[in-house]
Design an enzyme around this catalytic site. Sequence first.
Site: not given
Ligand code: CO
Length: 166
Positions: A50, A55, A93-94, A135-136, A139
């Site tokens: 995701g 991000q 998470c990236l 999660h997304e 963000h």
């Molecule tokens: Co993330």
Amino acid sequence: MPKILKVIKNPHPSLRKKSKEVDLKKDNLTGLEKLCDDMVETMLKSDGIGLAAPQISKNIRVIVVKTKDGPIFMINPELISKSLLKEFGEEGCLSVPHFYGQVKRHKKVTCQFCKITGEKTKLKAEGLFARVLQHEIDHLDGVLFIDKAKKLVEEEHGYKPQRNDK
Ligand code: CO
């Protein structure tokens, strides 16, 4: 050709801002299509499941999620129902590389969003897919999984995190 965008890392301030809704009437659809292609490419090449627009330093309410039927691009996603039942599962998470933690999430959710065509739609998700959506969408509100994780584990050499799908 889609390009790989730079994924920003915690503590970059863009990760902590509340993102703005996309106005599909006013906003440039061609720009969103390009953003969609680039975000999908970035997610896949980074081995993510995701990715949220903040991000990649864009504070707009757009996410892309990998599913077994391919990536889904969601504009203005919103959770319109959530199961009472919650479960813990491992997340990473990236934007927070090398850290993992157990996060409690709703087991099932229904997400309403706009497609790139402007058409409003909704879908039901459970397990890992429901977790990724939560999660997304977090963000988009400036929330990171590390804010919610029960305990954080730093990746050790050779450590492969397990993802809990149930
Ligand atoms: Co993330």
